[in-house]
Scaffold this active site. Sequence first.
Site, short mmCIF file in Angstrom:
data_model
loop_
_atom_site.label_atom_id
_atom_site.label_comp_id
_atom_site.label_asym_id
_atom_site.label_seq_id
_atom_site.Cartn_x
_atom_site.Cartn_y
_atom_site.Cartn_z
N ASN A 231 0.95 -1.05 0.19
CA ASN A 231 0.02 0.25 0.12
C ASN A 231 0.98 1.18 0.09
OD1 ASN A 231 -1.86 1.93 0.46
ND2 ASN A 231 -2.37 1.54 2.41
N TRP A 232 1.11 2.17 -1.20
CA TRP A 232 1.92 2.89 -1.05
C TRP A 232 1.14 4.24 -0.23
CZ3 TRP A 232 5.12 3.16 -6.42
CH2 TRP A 232 5.29 2.05 -6.22
N LYS A 233 -0.39 4.27 -0.65
CA LYS A 233 -0.70 5.17 -0.11
C LYS A 233 -0.68 6.53 -0.90
CE LYS A 233 0.21 3.77 4.43
NZ LYS A 233 -0.33 2.73 6.20
N HIS B 164 -9.52 0.79 5.56
CA HIS B 164 -7.82 1.25 5.98
C HIS B 164 -8.28 2.14 7.37
CE1 HIS B 164 -3.93 2.77 6.51
NE2 HIS B 164 -3.60 1.27 5.81
N GLU C 175 -6.48 4.75 8.03
CA GLU C 175 -6.73 6.07 7.32
C GLU C 175 -7.39 6.32 6.73
OE1 GLU C 175 -2.33 5.41 5.85
OE2 GLU C 175 -1.81 4.50 7.84
N GLU D 27 -5.05 -4.75 11.05
CA GLU D 27 -4.25 -4.10 10.90
C GLU D 27 -4.43 -2.90 12.33
OE1 GLU D 27 -1.96 -2.82 6.50
OE2 GLU D 27 -3.95 -1.62 6.77
N GLY E 49 2.69 2.38 10.90
CA GLY E 49 4.01 3.49 10.61
C GLY E 49 4.76 3.66 12.04
N SER F 144 3.41 -1.83 10.01
CA SER F 144 5.65 -2.93 10.12
C SER F 144 5.82 -3.87 9.81
CB SER F 144 5.37 -2.02 12.40
OG SER F 144 5.02 -0.64 11.98
N GLY G 252 2.63 -1.33 3.98
CA GLY G 252 3.05 0.50 3.70
C GLY G 252 4.58 0.81 3.63
N GLY G 253 5.33 1.19 4.19
CA GLY G 253 6.56 1.91 4.45
C GLY G 253 7.21 0.89 3.90
P1 PGA Z 1 3.26 0.20 7.23
O1 PGA Z 1 1.24 0.69 7.03
O2 PGA Z 1 3.44 -0.85 6.38
O3 PGA Z 1 3.43 1.77 6.88
O4 PGA Z 1 3.01 -0.09 9.04
C1 PGA Z 1 0.99 -0.41 7.14
C2 PGA Z 1 -0.82 0.02 5.97
O5 PGA Z 1 -1.29 0.79 6.82
O6 PGA Z 1 -1.30 -1.10 5.74
#
Ligand code: PGA
Length: 254
Positions: A11-13, A98, A100, A168, A174, A214, A235-236
């Site tokens: 997930n590149w956000k 998600h 967010e 999640e 993050g 993470s 994500g990251g």
């Molecule tokens: P993260 O994000 O791997 O940067 O913790 C995961 C996500 O939000 O899907």
Amino acid sequence: MTQPRPLVAGNWKMNGEQASWKEAESLAGLLAAETAVRAEVMLCPPATLITSFGHQLEGSKLMVGGQDCHGELSGAHTGDISAEMLADAGASAVIVGHSERRTDHGETSEAVRIKAEAAHRAGLVAIICVGETETERKQGDTLNVICEQLSGSLPQNAKAGNTVIAYEPVWAIGTGLTPTLDDVGEVHRHIRAELTGKLGEDEASGMRILYGGSVKPDNAADLMAVADVNGALVGGASLKADDFWGIVSVYSEK
Ligand code: PGA
């Protein structure tokens, strides 16, 4: 019972421009060269990149997904994108709910269910996210919260082939923090049991339940080895092909 084929989705956000294609290209190259990876691998870039990635990755093993969709087919919804548009651009899946989106855009579980239904209508796999906040975990409410989010967000006729659940924990996204392996196992077992109650044994046992929050190359092997964990939502660590590959290769048969 045969295990579902794992999925590792990135997930590149709100990160990535046209130049980021080189990361996707390297990843597609690694996947093409490495036949022993038994997981499906997907990138969910920002909407502006889906069309170009979709075209450039045609015929590649690397799949493309969206990060959100609107529930309706078309209409007066400025700034929104329908599931059909994502499919048209080359996506085969879309992340819905998600944390967010739930936090930044006030998305309720009902709104998430409508988006998941839209994904199914468009022939996309819906990756439905659930997860507790730090306060909810501290209060011992984790399983109740997950259960409520799942009940509200899961379409009634969800199938193993068109739905993926991503657990999640909000506090792990993050932050570099992850739950203990026992805690991950407990939540995934609980989600599987809930799915069995709602969809029956066949669909529930074949449905992928991803862990996200993470996930990094150095903790992926342990997290992915937990029972009922069928892949990762990353994500990251999905922004750089090398890091993401370090996670994907946990599923290398060699
Ligand atoms: P993260 O994000 O791997 O940067 O913790 C995961 C996500 O939000 O899907």
